[in-house]
Design a protein around this motif. Structure first.
Motif, PDB file in Angstrom:
ATOM      1  N   ARG A 177      34.180  44.492  37.790  1.00 56.52           N
ATOM      2  CA  ARG A 177      33.509  45.545  37.037  1.00 56.52           C
ATOM      3  C   ARG A 177      32.195  45.047  36.434  1.00 56.52           C
ATOM      4  NH1 ARG A 177      36.510  50.086  36.137  1.00 56.52           N
ATOM      5  NH2 ARG A 177      38.745  49.947  36.599  1.00 56.52           N
ATOM      6  N   ASP A 178      31.271  45.971  36.278  1.00 58.59           N
ATOM      7  CA  ASP A 178      30.029  45.686  35.577  1.00 58.59           C
ATOM      8  C   ASP A 178      30.379  45.321  34.131  1.00 58.59           C
ATOM      9  OD1 ASP A 178      27.688  46.230  33.837  1.00 58.59           O
ATOM     10  OD2 ASP A 178      26.750  46.908  35.684  1.00 58.59           O
ATOM     11  N   PRO A 179      29.939  44.151  33.650  1.00 59.41           N
ATOM     12  CA  PRO A 179      30.320  43.734  32.294  1.00 59.41           C
ATOM     13  C   PRO A 179      29.816  44.671  31.197  1.00 59.41           C
ATOM     14  CG  PRO A 179      29.405  41.894  33.542  1.00 59.41           C
ATOM     15  CD  PRO A 179      29.136  43.134  34.327  1.00 59.41           C
ATOM     16  N   TYR A 180      28.831  45.519  31.514  1.00 60.66           N
ATOM     17  CA  TYR A 180      28.229  46.357  30.470  1.00 60.66           C
ATOM     18  C   TYR A 180      28.741  47.791  30.498  1.00 60.66           C
ATOM     19  CZ  TYR A 180      25.238  42.506  29.253  1.00 60.66           C
ATOM     20  OH  TYR A 180      24.802  41.290  28.822  1.00 60.66           O
ATOM     21  N   ASP A 181      28.762  48.430  31.647  1.00 64.03           N
ATOM     22  CA  ASP A 181      29.220  49.827  31.658  1.00 64.03           C
ATOM     23  C   ASP A 181      30.605  49.983  32.282  1.00 64.03           C
ATOM     24  OD1 ASP A 181      28.884  49.690  34.426  1.00 64.03           O
ATOM     25  OD2 ASP A 181      26.998  50.782  34.429  1.00 64.03           O
ATOM     26  N   LYS A 182      31.219  48.875  32.726  1.00 65.46           N
ATOM     27  CA  LYS A 182      32.589  48.833  33.252  1.00 65.46           C
ATOM     28  C   LYS A 182      32.760  49.609  34.559  1.00 65.46           C
ATOM     29  CE  LYS A 182      33.653  46.306  29.799  1.00 65.46           C
ATOM     30  NZ  LYS A 182      33.730  44.832  30.034  1.00 65.46           N
ATOM     31  N   SER A 183      31.670  49.979  35.209  1.00 61.89           N
ATOM     32  CA  SER A 183      31.788  50.617  36.517  1.00 61.89           C
ATOM     33  C   SER A 183      32.239  49.585  37.545  1.00 61.89           C
ATOM     34  CB  SER A 183      30.452  51.230  36.941  1.00 61.89           C
ATOM     35  OG  SER A 183      29.450  50.218  37.049  1.00 61.89           O
ATOM     36  N   ILE A 184      32.906  50.037  38.605  1.00 65.30           N
ATOM     37  CA  ILE A 184      33.402  49.137  39.640  1.00 65.30           C
ATOM     38  C   ILE A 184      32.259  48.743  40.564  1.00 65.30           C
ATOM     39  CG2 ILE A 184      34.943  48.929  41.636  1.00 65.30           C
ATOM     40  CD1 ILE A 184      36.916  50.742  40.211  1.00 65.30           C
ATOM     41  N   LEU A 185      32.048  47.438  40.714  1.00 63.96           N
ATOM     42  CA  LEU A 185      30.999  46.922  41.592  1.00 63.96           C
ATOM     43  C   LEU A 185      31.553  46.513  42.949  1.00 63.96           C
ATOM     44  CD1 LEU A 185      29.108  44.612  39.067  1.00 63.96           C
ATOM     45  CD2 LEU A 185      28.534  46.955  39.715  1.00 63.96           C
ATOM     46  N   GLY A 186      32.809  46.138  42.991  1.00 64.57           N
ATOM     47  CA  GLY A 186      33.398  45.678  44.242  1.00 64.57           C
ATOM     48  C   GLY A 186      34.814  45.189  44.021  1.00 64.57           C
ATOM     49  N   VAL A 187      35.307  44.414  44.976  1.00 63.16           N
ATOM     50  CA  VAL A 187      36.686  43.918  44.949  1.00 63.16           C
ATOM     51  C   VAL A 187      36.701  42.460  45.400  1.00 63.16           C
ATOM     52  CG1 VAL A 187      38.927  44.064  46.127  1.00 63.16           C
ATOM     53  CG2 VAL A 187      37.834  46.133  45.292  1.00 63.16           C
ATOM     54  N   VAL A 188      37.534  41.648  44.740  1.00 66.05           N
ATOM     55  CA  VAL A 188      37.855  40.305  45.217  1.00 66.05           C
ATOM     56  C   VAL A 188      39.274  40.350  45.768  1.00 66.05           C
ATOM     57  CG1 VAL A 188      38.285  37.910  44.586  1.00 66.05           C
ATOM     58  CG2 VAL A 188      36.350  39.108  43.609  1.00 66.05           C
ATOM     59  N   ASP A 189      39.437  39.837  46.982  1.00 67.35           N
ATOM     60  CA  ASP A 189      40.739  39.888  47.667  1.00 67.35           C
ATOM     61  C   ASP A 189      41.072  38.510  48.218  1.00 67.35           C
ATOM     62  OD1 ASP A 189      42.893  41.374  49.503  1.00 67.35           O
ATOM     63  OD2 ASP A 189      41.687  40.080  50.797  1.00 67.35           O
ATOM     64  N   VAL A 190      42.343  38.159  48.158  1.00 70.75           N
ATOM     65  CA  VAL A 190      42.846  36.962  48.834  1.00 70.75           C
ATOM     66  C   VAL A 190      43.903  37.420  49.829  1.00 70.75           C
ATOM     67  CG1 VAL A 190      44.170  34.844  48.582  1.00 70.75           C
ATOM     68  CG2 VAL A 190      42.334  35.334  46.988  1.00 70.75           C
ATOM     69  N   SER A 191      43.697  37.072  51.106  1.00 68.64           N
ATOM     70  CA  SER A 191      44.601  37.529  52.164  1.00 68.64           C
ATOM     71  C   SER A 191      45.116  36.356  52.974  1.00 68.64           C
ATOM     72  CB  SER A 191      43.871  38.502  53.108  1.00 68.64           C
ATOM     73  OG  SER A 191      43.524  39.695  52.438  1.00 68.64           O
ATOM     74  N   ALA A 192      46.351  36.469  53.414  1.00 68.66           N
ATOM     75  CA  ALA A 192      46.974  35.447  54.263  1.00 68.66           C
ATOM     76  C   ALA A 192      48.027  36.123  55.123  1.00 68.66           C
ATOM     77  CB  ALA A 192      47.610  34.354  53.405  1.00 68.66           C
TER      78      ALA A 192
END
Length: 698
Positions: A177-192
């Protein structure tokens, strides 16, 4: 978060057969769920079915074309800049555990991957690749798409995936999330692959996302500091006009004392506009434009002036003309002046403050080399002033009036650095500017190109840059016709490039072209005789900048300053001087005015960014908590590092530190005790500062 909600986050691999049976019944129209099926998964399957997602899909849609991906990465450049070093730090762990780490944009399109090469083959089979979209609409239930859909962390294992071809995977993801307006900027994923399931993979993505968000916040804060430094003369001048500074997002962050009175003079309701509190005043500003999209009726467009630094729009200034003034802000579009006494007012080596033997040797060598145009490699720790030396060499050389173009090779992803360095042709990729864009190499032609952190240049870009040096020609991305260039190269690094060559991280042929000559710039701890001169210089400069009385340093405080390690060198020293100036009311600054971290040794090596490492989740890390307490897991070490940095950054203000770390203050104290550092804080004097500094800026 309730225990029920928390339980929904984690998969239960032992229920995989029951979940698979539930999926088959679901596809056959049986509405009856199973106890093994989490509500999170049931809701996602229903969303997928309602959107007519094909459950027989065996892979994501094909990745977008390279030009479109480059354009998307350019749009997400700050997210990539913040995440690249964090993800790179996880390489060893990912390789050991057979996992890949993925970063996507807010639509679920993959921007970057790190991880195990053996797993990447299987990842390619399902299009887990840069440019592929992994939203629920594209791939059904999966950690990336479902995290975007619900807005929080999820873990999706095996049969829980909606589409048949992806059921051999186990994934965990959370939103950034954007640290200031809390909008979603993207995703971090770990896959296996399924057999590599690890419940703690969710903790890894949470820690990674937290570190990325912290870096984004620091990036935004750094830009604000630069903006205020650019505008300090305007704000502190004795003009009769009102001045309000807006950040690059269009939010008012600072105003002078005349703003309220002038807004009242204009007949604006003070309740609607609060320039003192700056709580409601904002402008809508598209970062690709030089003026706001729209303005309130009471603001005239010519009153708004963008603040541009090194070609980057970092904010804007609204000048409200006083009725007693005779000139509108629109007629004053010259660049904002620097404070008198600033080193930027001086030319050449007059910028460098100090008389120590170690510094004078470096200056003498630089003065000699300035007369020629041979490439120079500047060596030294972070913060010693390599950029200042580079500009001094340029301004003292034969092409002093020609362009000086600087580029930090460590501040961009591979794709962005390529376009910044070489430029690109019109139509080279989707979103490319009309007419193309000139690169830093071309912009420096006739003058000097300064490449900071050259050791960070990706290995596959190095031969292209070497060709420019050898042939004096540059090809823009998307062009087949070379352009002639001639420039002086000054490079800088805090790495040992010879070791990088041995490890395969830097090309030997490029090294010998870059390091024709070199200059070692001493660290501040190697030139302690200069502490008094530097203190006098910075206090004079900063007193003028902040319109405050001149201060001096006592002999006792000078003694402490000369013993300090100065890991951040000149940059850290300047910050300490500014902190003392702003926080103390004394004419003579004494030991009691020093920030706590100067008085005490570092709390632990974990608080240093260079010490940040990622270890397998759930394993015992090599590093333990202070004073020989119980060893921490990798996730706890990462969390401990974030908390320590926050406490030191805010000088012991626990409220601000908790806010920085993204946890409640009560949780912070629990963590301090768990990590065994509460007693260490007491000995350092950091634990009681909250009572004394409640008004400290966060």
């Amino acid at each position: 978060m309730s225990s029920t909600t928390s339980a929904q986050l984690f998969s239960e691999p032992e229920n995989d057969h029951q979940v698979m049976a539930s999926w088959e019944r679901f596809l056959n129209g049986d509405e009856g769920g199973a106890d093994a099926l989490r509500r999170l998964i049931d809701d996602s399957w229903r969303r997928c079915q309602g959107a007519s997602v094909d459950p027989a899909i065996y892979q994501a849609p094909p990745p977008i074309k390279e030009n479109s991906l480059h354009s998307l990465q350019t749009e997400c450049s700050e997210l990539l800049t913040a995440s690249t070093p964090v993800m790179a730090a996880a390489r060893d762990f990912l390789a050991e555990t057979g996992t890949v780490m993925v970063l996507t944009d807010q639509s679920g399109t993959i921007l970057n991957l790190e991880g195990d090469m053996s797993t990447r083959g299987a990842a390619e089979d399902v299009h887990l690749l840069s440019g592929a979209n992994w939203s629920e609409l594209a791939c059904g239930t999966n950690a990336i798409g479902t995290a975007l859909a619900v807005g929080h962390a999820v873990q999706i294992h095996s049969a829980e995936h909606y589409c048949a071809g992806i059921k051999r995977w186990s994934c965990a993801a959370t939103v950034v999330r954007d640290p200031y307006d809390k909008s979603i900027l993207g995703v971090v994923d770990v896959s296996a692959l399924t057999e590599s399931y690890n419940r703690l993979s969710l903790a890894l993505v949470l820690a990674t996302a937290g570190r990325i968000e912290n870096r984004l916040a620091k990036l935004e804060l750094d830009i604000r500091y630069r903006l205020l430094e650019e505008c300090v003369a305007r704000l502190s001048s004795r003009t009769t006009d009102g001045v309000i500074v807006f950040d690059r997002r269009g939010r008012a962050i600072k105003s002078n004392g005349r703003s309220s009175a002038i807004i009242s003079d204009l007949g604006i309701d003070a309740a609607a506009v609060d320039p003192e509190g700056l709580s409601s005043l904002s402008l809508r500003w598209n970062k690709r434009k030089d003026s706001p999209d729209d303005l309130p009726d009471w603001i005239r467009r010519e009153w708004v002036e963008p603040v541009i630094e090194n070609g980057e729009h970092i904010g804007s200034v609204l000048t409200l003309p006083s009725r007693r003034g005779s000139m509108l802000a629109g007629s004053r579009r010259s660049s904002l002046p620097a404070a008198s006494g600033d080193a930027s007012d001086k030319r050449g080596f007059e910028r460098i403050i100090g008389q120590s033997d170690a510094l004078m040797q470096a200056v003498s060598r630089a003065q000699q080399l300035a007369k020629s145009r041979v490439p120079v490699l500047l060596l030294g720790e972070t913060g010693v002033g390599k950029d200042v030396f580079a500009r001094c060499i340029h301004e003292s050389g034969t092409s002093a009036g020609a362009p000086f173009v600087a580029l930090n090779c460590g501040g961009f992803s591979r794709e962005l650095l390529s376009s910044e360095l070489f430029g690109y042709a019109e139509g080279a990729f989707t979103g490319a500017r009309q007419g193309g864009a000139i690169g830093k190499i071309e912009a420096a032609s006739g003058g000097t190109l300064f490449l900071d952190e050259i050791g960070e240049m990706p290995l596959d870009l190095q031969p292209h840059f070497l060709r420019v040096l050898e042939e004096g020609e540059v090809y823009r991305i998307g062009e087949n016709k070379p352009r002639k260039v001639s420039f002086r190269l000054i490079a800088a690094t805090n790495r040992d490039l010879r070791k990088e060559i041995q490890s395969g991280g830097f090309r030997m042929d490029l090294f010998y072209r870059v390091a024709v000559t070199s200059i070692n710039i001493p660290s501040l701890r190697d030139r302690t005789d200069d502490i008094a001169l530097l203190g006098e210089y910075f206090l004079t400069q900063l007193s003028h900048r902040h319109d405050m009385p001149r201060r001096t340093l006592s002999p006792a405080v000078l003694s402490v300053l000369q013993r300090h390690a100065w890991q951040g060198n000149i940059r850290e020293f300047r910050n300490v001087m500014e902190s003392m100036l702003l926080m103390s009311g004394n004419t003579v600054l004494d030991v009691s005015d020093l920030p706590p971290h100067v008085l005490s040794p570092p709390l632990s090596s974990a608080s240093s960014p260079s010490a940040a490492t990622v270890v397998p989740a759930g394993s015992v890390a090599a590093m333990t908590v202070a004073d020989g307490a119980t060893p921490l897991t990798g996730m706890e070490n990462a969390e401990r590092e974030v908390i320590l940095n926050a406490i030191i950054k805010h000088g012991g203000n626990m409220t601000a530190a908790a806010r920085e770390a993204g946890i409640a203050k009560s949780t912070l104290y629990v963590k301090l005790k768990r990590f065994g550092i509460d007693e260490r804080l007491k000995r350092s004097g950091l634990d009681g500062l909250t009572r004394d500094r409640q008004d400290m800026p966060a």
